[in-house]
Design a protein around this motif. Structure first.
Motif, PDB file in Angstrom:
ATOM      1  N   ASP A  96      58.518   2.833 -18.963  1.00 52.82           N
ATOM      2  CA  ASP A  96      58.881   3.929 -19.845  1.00 52.82           C
ATOM      3  C   ASP A  96      59.863   4.869 -19.148  1.00 52.82           C
ATOM      4  O   ASP A  96      59.740   5.148 -17.945  1.00 52.82           O
ATOM      5  CB  ASP A  96      57.631   4.707 -20.265  1.00 52.82           C
ATOM      6  CG  ASP A  96      57.903   5.614 -21.444  1.00 52.82           C
ATOM      7  OD1 ASP A  96      57.807   5.145 -22.592  1.00 52.82           O
ATOM      8  OD2 ASP A  96      58.233   6.801 -21.224  1.00 52.82           O
ATOM      9  N   LEU A 117      62.160   1.326 -21.288  1.00 53.55           N
ATOM     10  CA  LEU A 117      61.939   1.690 -22.683  1.00 53.55           C
ATOM     11  C   LEU A 117      62.393   3.134 -22.864  1.00 53.55           C
ATOM     12  O   LEU A 117      61.754   4.053 -22.331  1.00 53.55           O
ATOM     13  CB  LEU A 117      60.464   1.541 -23.054  1.00 53.55           C
ATOM     14  CG  LEU A 117      60.129   1.807 -24.522  1.00 53.55           C
ATOM     15  CD1 LEU A 117      60.646   0.680 -25.409  1.00 53.55           C
ATOM     16  CD2 LEU A 117      58.617   1.971 -24.703  1.00 53.55           C
ATOM     17  N   SER A 163      63.878   7.410 -26.859  1.00 48.75           N
ATOM     18  CA  SER A 163      64.329   7.323 -28.245  1.00 48.75           C
ATOM     19  C   SER A 163      63.714   6.149 -28.996  1.00 48.75           C
ATOM     20  O   SER A 163      63.833   6.060 -30.222  1.00 48.75           O
ATOM     21  CB  SER A 163      65.857   7.194 -28.285  1.00 48.75           C
ATOM     22  OG  SER A 163      66.281   6.033 -27.586  1.00 48.75           O
ATOM     23  N   ALA A 164      63.018   5.244 -28.282  1.00 48.54           N
ATOM     24  CA  ALA A 164      62.404   4.088 -28.943  1.00 48.54           C
ATOM     25  C   ALA A 164      61.248   4.488 -29.844  1.00 48.54           C
ATOM     26  O   ALA A 164      60.845   3.735 -30.732  1.00 48.54           O
ATOM     27  CB  ALA A 164      61.915   3.082 -27.899  1.00 48.54           C
ATOM     28  N   HIS A 211      55.278   2.700 -30.331  1.00 49.22           N
ATOM     29  CA  HIS A 211      55.281   1.272 -30.027  1.00 49.22           C
ATOM     30  C   HIS A 211      53.845   0.766 -29.942  1.00 49.22           C
ATOM     31  O   HIS A 211      52.891   1.534 -30.098  1.00 49.22           O
ATOM     32  CB  HIS A 211      56.044   0.985 -28.728  1.00 49.22           C
ATOM     33  CG  HIS A 211      55.561   1.782 -27.553  1.00 49.22           C
ATOM     34  ND1 HIS A 211      54.408   1.460 -26.856  1.00 49.22           N
ATOM     35  CD2 HIS A 211      56.062   2.902 -26.971  1.00 49.22           C
ATOM     36  CE1 HIS A 211      54.233   2.334 -25.880  1.00 49.22           C
ATOM     37  NE2 HIS A 211      55.213   3.227 -25.929  1.00 49.22           N
ATOM     38  N   ARG A 239      61.937  -3.777 -27.629  1.00 46.68           N
ATOM     39  CA  ARG A 239      62.378  -2.412 -27.879  1.00 46.68           C
ATOM     40  C   ARG A 239      63.121  -1.805 -26.689  1.00 46.68           C
ATOM     41  O   ARG A 239      63.873  -0.843 -26.838  1.00 46.68           O
ATOM     42  CB  ARG A 239      61.181  -1.520 -28.212  1.00 46.68           C
ATOM     43  CG  ARG A 239      60.497  -1.839 -29.530  1.00 46.68           C
ATOM     44  CD  ARG A 239      59.206  -1.051 -29.670  1.00 46.68           C
ATOM     45  NE  ARG A 239      58.495  -1.370 -30.882  1.00 46.68           N
ATOM     46  CZ  ARG A 239      58.663  -0.750 -32.050  1.00 46.68           C
ATOM     47  NH1 ARG A 239      59.544   0.243 -32.137  1.00 46.68           N
ATOM     48  NH2 ARG A 239      57.976  -1.102 -33.113  1.00 46.68           N
ATOM     49  N   ALA A 240      62.887  -2.352 -25.498  1.00 43.51           N
ATOM     50  CA  ALA A 240      63.471  -1.784 -24.283  1.00 43.51           C
ATOM     51  C   ALA A 240      64.968  -2.087 -24.183  1.00 43.51           C
ATOM     52  O   ALA A 240      65.492  -2.981 -24.858  1.00 43.51           O
ATOM     53  CB  ALA A 240      62.747  -2.344 -23.062  1.00 43.51           C
ATOM     54  N   LEU A 241      65.649  -1.343 -23.323  1.00 49.57           N
ATOM     55  CA  LEU A 241      67.061  -1.593 -23.058  1.00 49.57           C
ATOM     56  C   LEU A 241      67.224  -2.937 -22.352  1.00 49.57           C
ATOM     57  O   LEU A 241      66.338  -3.354 -21.603  1.00 49.57           O
ATOM     58  CB  LEU A 241      67.632  -0.493 -22.165  1.00 49.57           C
ATOM     59  CG  LEU A 241      67.641   0.930 -22.733  1.00 49.57           C
ATOM     60  CD1 LEU A 241      68.082   1.905 -21.640  1.00 49.57           C
ATOM     61  CD2 LEU A 241      68.549   1.025 -23.947  1.00 49.57           C
ATOM     62  N   SER A 272      69.530  -0.845 -18.461  1.00 51.59           N
ATOM     63  CA  SER A 272      68.368  -0.273 -17.782  1.00 51.59           C
ATOM     64  C   SER A 272      68.736   0.139 -16.363  1.00 51.59           C
ATOM     65  O   SER A 272      68.371   1.232 -15.900  1.00 51.59           O
ATOM     66  CB  SER A 272      67.213  -1.291 -17.752  1.00 51.59           C
ATOM     67  OG  SER A 272      66.714  -1.540 -19.046  1.00 51.59           O
TER      68      SER A 272
END
Length: 275
Positions: free
Chosen positions: A164, A199, A202-203, A206, A256-258, A263
């Motif tokens: 995160d 992550l 802005s995601a 979840h 959902r993560a970059l 990253s």
């Protein structure tokens, strides 16, 4: 400890519908002894295992497999010198980590232990609810650093981390400690076999809000195991249905993560902002 747990599981399956009292009557054991073996609280000698397998009418293939597990369960583990500073249940966690072919970790609060610097690890460990003295902090920090050698074994495990964004910004140990930790994290993200994704805040919501976890996967036929964190050391989950829930949650987090490249860029920018 992992081998002892696996041995206990296989012995329970082999016993099947037979009552424990029936088995121990044939062996002259107490029911508590059989229970402690099956729940991995104690190991079993070769002679006791031989008698038990005769009573359970094990096949020759089962004999070979269970003898091998019993031998591994009695072996002295590398982390034995640190045992006095951690809870018994930690044995299983370290054993699974050491033997896993793939480690999938979701971390919402801090950098994962396998990627921590020693000063960052010390700062995390010293605020633990069950920490009593500086010596315990030192020993647990040393164990955490020793665990990182799993990443240099041959072959190394595949490490997939979703972290995160808040963990990149939480000033554990102060700004200097965090800056050096993020530099280490950026460097480790380039190591072959490590996939690190962040992550972003802005995601939004979840599948794993409020929990962190690790999935250990193996290539020797063993089923995956999940370790979920809590204030007293966490718990292991082995039921297929439970494990699948966590695998689905990790897949959701990873989606959902970059991507890996962005990253890394976010980690570098965040570290630069701490100068």
């Amino acid at each position: 400890m992992a081998a002892r747990r696996e041995l206990g599981d296989e012995l329970r399956r082999l016993r099947g519908e037979r009552r424990g009292a029936e088995v121990v009557a044939a062996l002259g054991w107490s029911e508590s002894k059989l229970s402690r073996i099956e729940t991995a609280r104690i190991g079993i000698s070769d002679s006791d295992l031989e008698r038990l397998l005769r009573v359970l009418e094990a096949s020759s293939d089962q004999w070979a497999r269970l003898r091998e597990l019993a031998g591994r369960g009695r072996a002295r583990v590398w982390w034995a010198p640190y045992r006095s500073s951690v809870a018994d249940r930690y044995d299983e966690y370290v054993a699974f980590e050491a033997e896993a072919a793939t480690i999938c970790e979701w971390e919402a609060q801090v950098v994962p232990g396998l990627l921590q610097t020693d000063e960052y690890a010390y700062a995390v460990i010293e605020v633990g609810a069950d920490v009593q003295d500086p010596e315990t902090v030192q020993r647990r920090t040393a164990l955490r650093m020793a665990r990182q050698t799993v990443l240099t074994r041959e072959p190394p495990p595949r490490l997939r981390v979703v972290l995160d964004e808040s963990a990149l910004r939480r000033e554990v140990g102060g700004r200097g400690v965090l800056r050096r930790q993020l530099k280490r994290l950026y460097e480790e993200s380039h190591r072959p076999g490590i996939e690190l994704r962040v992550l972003p805040l802005s995601a939004g919501a979840h599948a794993a809000l409020g929990e962190t976890f690790i999935i250990f996967e193996f290539t020797d036929g063993r089923a995956p195991v999940v370790h979920s964190e809590d204030l007293v050391g966490g718990q292991l989950r082995t039921k297929d249905a439970d494990v699948q829930v966590y695998r689905d949650a990790f897949a959701d987090l990873r989606a959902r993560a970059l991507p890996v490249g962005p990253s890394r860029e976010l980690i570098a920018r965040t570290g630069d902002g701490l100068r």
